[in-house]
Scaffold this motif. Structure first.
Motif: not given
Length: 121
Positions: A14-24, A27-43
């Protein structure tokens, strides 16, 4: 809660899914590449910390800028995560660059080159 319990696995997903949605999408920061993906999350089992492994498709400069952009937006990301997920604690997020996807693409190209070279003989 054990580290690899069913509950922890669900929380990680769930954290991985929500984190991916937030990043994609948020977030409007121009430094963050549009080709960014969350591969794995360890809580962590106590829900205090979270390691988010991200993959950035691009050159070294794009990776570095994306990591800096995510570090500067970590407060916003954590607040959004708290709003989306109903967890006892919202974990502190640490972003770690994961290059496994790029490594896999590179190895696939090398295998194709070797296989292509053998077909000529």
């Amino acid at each position: 809660m054990r580290k690899n319990s069913i509950k922890n696995t669900r929380v990680n997903g769930e954290v991985q899914k929500v984190l991916s949605e937030i990043i994609r999408g948020e977030i409007k920061d121009p430094r963050i590449s549009p080709m960014t993906s969350v591969v794995q999350v360890q809580v962590a089992p106590d829900l205090k910390t979270c390691k988010a492994y991200i993959s950035v498709l691009g050159d070294e400069e794009a990776r570095k800028n994306t990591l800096q952009g995510l570090q500067s937006a970590v407060g916003y990301i954590r607040r959004q995560l708290a709003g989306e997920l109903n967890l006892r604690n919202t974990p502190e997020i640490t972003f770690i660059l994961d290059q496994s996807i790029e490594y896999g693409i590179n190895m696939s190209k090398r295998i194709d080159e070797v296989v292509g070279g053998n077909e000529d003989n």
